[in-house]
Design an enzyme around this catalytic site. Structure first.
Site, PDB file in Angstrom:
ATOM      1  N   ASP A  63     -10.235   6.201  14.841  1.00  0.00           N
ATOM      2  CA  ASP A  63     -10.591   6.851  16.409  1.00  0.00           C
ATOM      3  C   ASP A  63      -9.535   6.185  17.706  1.00  0.00           C
ATOM      4  OD1 ASP A  63     -11.555   4.514  17.082  1.00  0.00           O
ATOM      5  OD2 ASP A  63     -14.504   6.017  16.516  1.00  0.00           O
ATOM      6  N   GLU A  64     -10.346   6.090  19.394  1.00  0.00           N
ATOM      7  CA  GLU A  64      -9.533   5.875  19.789  1.00  0.00           C
ATOM      8  C   GLU A  64      -9.595   4.041  19.777  1.00  0.00           C
ATOM      9  OE1 GLU A  64      -9.566   7.830  23.404  1.00  0.00           O
ATOM     10  OE2 GLU A  64      -9.065   9.341  22.670  1.00  0.00           O
TER      11      GLU A  64
ATOM     12  N   HIS B  74      -8.516  -1.401   5.890  1.00  0.00           N
ATOM     13  CA  HIS B  74      -8.942  -2.747   6.547  1.00  0.00           C
ATOM     14  C   HIS B  74      -9.610  -2.765   5.356  1.00  0.00           C
ATOM     15  CE1 HIS B  74     -10.232  -5.411   9.388  1.00  0.00           C
ATOM     16  NE2 HIS B  74     -11.296  -5.264   9.382  1.00  0.00           N
TER      17      HIS B  74
ATOM     18  N   MET C  10       1.009  -2.464  12.011  1.00  0.00           N
ATOM     19  CA  MET C  10       0.873  -4.460  12.991  1.00  0.00           C
ATOM     20  C   MET C  10       0.661  -3.298  14.482  1.00  0.00           C
ATOM     21  SD  MET C  10      -0.323  -5.825  10.688  1.00  0.00           S
ATOM     22  CE  MET C  10      -0.179  -7.737  11.437  1.00  0.00           C
ATOM     23  N   ARG C  11       0.141  -2.302  15.003  1.00  0.00           N
ATOM     24  CA  ARG C  11      -0.322  -1.793  16.577  1.00  0.00           C
ATOM     25  C   ARG C  11      -1.463  -1.551  16.249  1.00  0.00           C
ATOM     26  NH1 ARG C  11       3.781  -2.512  19.578  1.00  0.00           N
ATOM     27  NH2 ARG C  11       3.206  -0.671  21.240  1.00  0.00           N
TER      28      ARG C  11
ATOM     29  N   ASN D 262       1.307  -0.974   0.068  1.00  0.00           N
ATOM     30  CA  ASN D 262       0.337  -0.310   0.239  1.00  0.00           C
ATOM     31  C   ASN D 262       1.115   1.154   0.220  1.00  0.00           C
ATOM     32  OD1 ASN D 262      -3.395  -0.367   0.374  1.00  0.00           O
ATOM     33  ND2 ASN D 262      -2.267  -2.017   1.130  1.00  0.00           N
TER      34      ASN D 262
ATOM     35  N   LEU E 102      -3.075   1.737  17.968  1.00  0.00           N
ATOM     36  CA  LEU E 102      -2.483   2.842  18.623  1.00  0.00           C
ATOM     37  C   LEU E 102      -2.925   3.304  20.201  1.00  0.00           C
ATOM     38  CD1 LEU E 102      -2.818   4.652  15.577  1.00  0.00           C
ATOM     39  CD2 LEU E 102      -1.012   3.534  16.087  1.00  0.00           C
TER      40      LEU E 102
HETATM   41  C1  GRF Z   1      -3.145  -4.850   3.798  1.00  0.00           C
HETATM   42  O1  GRF Z   1      -4.561  -5.880   3.854  1.00  0.00           O
HETATM   43  C2  GRF Z   1      -4.276  -3.399   4.324  1.00  0.00           C
HETATM   44  O2  GRF Z   1      -5.278  -3.530   4.235  1.00  0.00           O
HETATM   45  C3  GRF Z   1      -3.835  -4.128   6.184  1.00  0.00           C
HETATM   46  O3  GRF Z   1      -2.289  -4.816   6.145  1.00  0.00           O
HETATM   47  C4  GRF Z   1      -2.367  -5.131   4.880  1.00  0.00           C
HETATM   48  C5  GRF Z   1      -0.914  -4.363   4.276  1.00  0.00           C
HETATM   49  O4  GRF Z   1      -0.625  -4.537   3.555  1.00  0.00           O
HETATM   50  N1  GRF Z   1      -3.933  -3.491   7.385  1.00  0.00           N
HETATM   51  P1  GRF Z   1       1.102  -4.142   2.739  1.00  0.00           P
HETATM   52  O5  GRF Z   1       1.928  -3.649   3.705  1.00  0.00           O
HETATM   53  O6  GRF Z   1       0.442  -2.186   2.457  1.00  0.00           O
HETATM   54  O7  GRF Z   1       1.516  -5.131   1.632  1.00  0.00           O
END
Ligand code: GRF
Length: 204
Positions: free
Chosen positions: A146-147, A114, A95-96, A18, A98
């Site tokens: 948000d939270e 998401h 991957m956290r 992304n 917040l």
């Molecule tokens: C994506 O599927 C995104 O929607 C999710 O985590 C993944 C990240 O993939 N939150 P990348 O690292 O952007 O390839």
């Protein structure tokens, strides 16, 4: 007169597909002339996405989160990000969860993508959820953070047709293709004022 470019801090923990799509949209797509990448940040110094960003010549920063308490780590990240003066904090596979302190520091300016409808599925493993339940479609969601966990106002959604997607890899391939266009388009709409957040109503 040209408006100043919106400064994006892109946060990731993994491969960064992304982030790459956003960087390309800034270079030559819907974000061109609207935004610039101020920094790509990771909580994992070994994240593949950081190398990919550096290879494009983008500014990068990292701070290992391993073994750190959530709030004190987040406060340090806030300080690092502030040095880059971001207008938006763009989560791209960060991957956290917040902490409230982080959310408040950039209130209303943190965006997440998401891989499911956040009304239906929150948290990790959204593609696995769609695949395991043999869903005929899933809905990629871009929302303000948000939270809560994936509870913030929705900016945009796009349906992914999963009919005939027989493997998890195919579900992910179709979903990511949508993610890569929807994220940049939604950010462009947010920056120009065309995206209006709507509040989610949860089923549970
Ligand atoms: C994506 O599927 C995104 O929607 C999710 O985590 C993944 C990240 O993939 N939150 P990348 O690292 O952007 O390839």
């Amino acid at each position: 007169m040209h408006k100043p470019l919106a400064r994006l801090a892109i946060l990731l923990s993994g491969r960064g597909s992304n982030m790459l799509a956003l960087a390309e949209a800034v270079r030559a797509g819907v974000l061109h002339g609207l935004a610039e990448v101020a920094v790509v940040f990771s909580n994992d110094p070994a994240a593949l996405g950081l190398d990919a960003a550096a290879a494009l010549g983008l500014p990068t920063a990292s701070l290992p989160s391993k073994g750190r308490k959530r709030e004190s780590f987040d406060l340090e990240v806030v300080d690092i990000l502030r040095e880059y003066r971001p207008n938006y904090v763009v989560l791209a596979g960060y991957m956290r969860v917040l902490s409230p302190a982080f959310v408040r520091a950039f209130a209303g300016r943190i965006i997440n993508i998401h891989p499911a409808d956040t009304h239906q599925h929150q948290g990790l493993h959204a593609y696995e959820w769609a695949f395991d339940n043999r869903l005929s479609e899933t809905k990629i969601t871009v929302h303000l953070v948000d939270e809560g966990l994936d509870t913030g106002p929705i900016l945009a959604q796009e349906v992914v047709n999963l009919i005939g997607a027989d493997t998890l890899a195919e579900v992910q391939r179709r979903g990511l293709a949508v993610e890569h266009t929807l994220y940049a388009e939604t950010l462009a709409n947010l920056i120009t004022g065309a995206a209006i957040p709507t509040l989610p109503t949860h089923n549970s």
